[in-house]
Design a protein around this motif. Sequence first.
Motif, short mmCIF file in Angstrom:
data_model
loop_
_atom_site.label_atom_id
_atom_site.label_comp_id
_atom_site.label_asym_id
_atom_site.label_seq_id
_atom_site.Cartn_x
_atom_site.Cartn_y
_atom_site.Cartn_z
N GLU A 272 -12.41 -78.67 35.44
CA GLU A 272 -12.13 -77.48 35.90
C GLU A 272 -10.60 -76.95 35.62
N ILE A 273 -10.60 -75.74 35.05
CA ILE A 273 -9.27 -75.45 34.38
C ILE A 273 -8.53 -74.56 35.18
N ALA A 274 -9.43 -73.67 36.15
CA ALA A 274 -8.72 -72.68 37.13
C ALA A 274 -9.72 -73.08 38.30
N PRO A 275 -9.40 -72.31 39.43
CA PRO A 275 -10.41 -72.48 40.38
C PRO A 275 -11.56 -71.81 40.31
N ASP A 276 -12.76 -72.80 40.44
CA ASP A 276 -14.16 -72.22 40.09
C ASP A 276 -14.57 -72.08 38.64
N VAL A 277 -13.49 -72.45 37.73
CA VAL A 277 -13.79 -72.32 36.31
C VAL A 277 -13.83 -73.55 35.79
N TYR A 278 -15.18 -73.80 35.25
CA TYR A 278 -15.46 -75.04 34.62
C TYR A 278 -15.74 -75.13 33.15
N ARG A 279 -14.88 -75.69 32.23
CA ARG A 279 -14.77 -75.85 30.88
C ARG A 279 -15.77 -76.95 30.59
N ILE A 280 -16.60 -76.40 29.86
CA ILE A 280 -17.73 -77.30 29.27
C ILE A 280 -17.52 -77.27 27.78
N SER A 281 -17.03 -78.53 27.04
CA SER A 281 -16.59 -78.55 25.91
C SER A 281 -17.68 -79.64 25.21
N LEU A 282 -17.91 -79.11 23.82
CA LEU A 282 -18.50 -80.02 22.98
C LEU A 282 -17.92 -79.93 21.67
N TYR A 283 -17.48 -80.99 21.32
CA TYR A 283 -16.74 -81.48 20.11
C TYR A 283 -17.71 -81.91 19.03
N ASN B 293 -16.09 -74.47 23.14
CA ASN B 293 -15.99 -74.39 24.96
C ASN B 293 -16.50 -73.32 25.57
N HIS B 294 -17.19 -73.45 26.49
CA HIS B 294 -18.15 -72.47 27.23
C HIS B 294 -17.70 -72.87 29.01
N PHE B 295 -17.46 -71.66 29.37
CA PHE B 295 -16.85 -71.74 30.83
C PHE B 295 -18.06 -70.99 31.91
N LEU B 296 -18.01 -72.06 32.84
CA LEU B 296 -19.04 -71.81 33.84
C LEU B 296 -18.12 -71.38 35.05
N MET C 148 -27.62 -79.70 25.47
CA MET C 148 -26.71 -80.31 26.12
C MET C 148 -25.85 -79.30 27.14
N LEU C 149 -25.84 -78.07 26.78
CA LEU C 149 -25.12 -77.13 27.68
C LEU C 149 -25.92 -77.30 28.77
N LYS C 150 -27.29 -76.92 28.84
CA LYS C 150 -28.07 -76.81 29.89
C LYS C 150 -27.92 -78.14 30.88
N GLU C 151 -27.78 -79.53 30.54
CA GLU C 151 -27.71 -80.51 31.18
C GLU C 151 -26.16 -80.58 32.11
N ALA C 152 -25.39 -79.82 31.01
CA ALA C 152 -23.84 -79.94 31.69
C ALA C 152 -23.84 -78.99 33.05
N VAL C 153 -24.47 -77.66 32.75
CA VAL C 153 -24.42 -76.65 33.77
C VAL C 153 -25.42 -77.20 34.83
N SER C 154 -26.22 -77.87 34.69
CA SER C 154 -27.29 -78.30 35.71
C SER C 154 -26.48 -79.35 36.55
N SER C 155 -25.57 -80.02 36.18
CA SER C 155 -24.69 -81.03 36.85
C SER C 155 -23.71 -80.33 37.80
#
Length: 252
Positions: A6-17, A26-29, A48-55
């Motif tokens: 979480e890089i800002a309130p309610d902003v989740y950075r989902i990063s795949l290297y 980087n993708h921001f939810l 991979m992104l779907k799994e991350a978002v679903s968490s």
Amino acid sequence: MTTINEIAPDVYRISLYVPDYNMQFNHFLIKDEEPMLYHAGMRMMFPMLKEAVSSIMKIKDLRWVGFSHFEVDECGSLNDWLAVAPQAVAVCSEIGAMVNMGDFAIRPARGLGKGDLLETGKYSYRFIPTPHLPHGWDAGVLFEEKNRTLFCSDLFHQDGNGIALTEHDILGEVREALRAGQSSPLPDYMPYTHKTKGMLQQLADLKPATLAIMHGSSYRGNCSKALQELDGIMKDELGPGQQVAEQQPAIP
């Protein structure tokens, strides 16, 4: 390698290297009444992104899928998201909606014009068109007005697997990445034009508190200064004067 921060309130950075590219994608939810995923990602990354978002939330509740411009890491898996989230709608520039999404997306996109607001509940996102910055005439960025987070796409690109959020100066890494790109098989992936400085100043005038960056660490600090100084770095590394100088023979 997938990380969530979480890089800002309610902003989740989902990063795949991706080691082969030595680059983060980087993708921001954004969690809100109408959740938004900013950067849909490549199709190969969708599982991979779907799994991350679903968490973080229920996929079916996703309402918006936003992106800066038409490119595979920005919107390649858009239709995959629209298929699993029945209420989701793509959101991009008016140009992008008209020129690209009308044929690409499986349902109509919402196109935003200069200064338009996207309301997701307690947060409001203002659209700023930035044609050809970072690239593509359909390019634009979103600015969240409450916590002043600027979703700036490929601007401030840094190579490597950096930390999620830093308060340290990132401009050295940005310069290195632009310089390395000039010697790659695909140089000049970001143009520097007579309008670049003005657009970067327009973003600086927003006084963002956080830069949500597509490739590399996001940044918190004096973002206005960073945007102003980015102009000089881009001009040095990408501008026509730099290219001409490289082509000139050395004077004995």
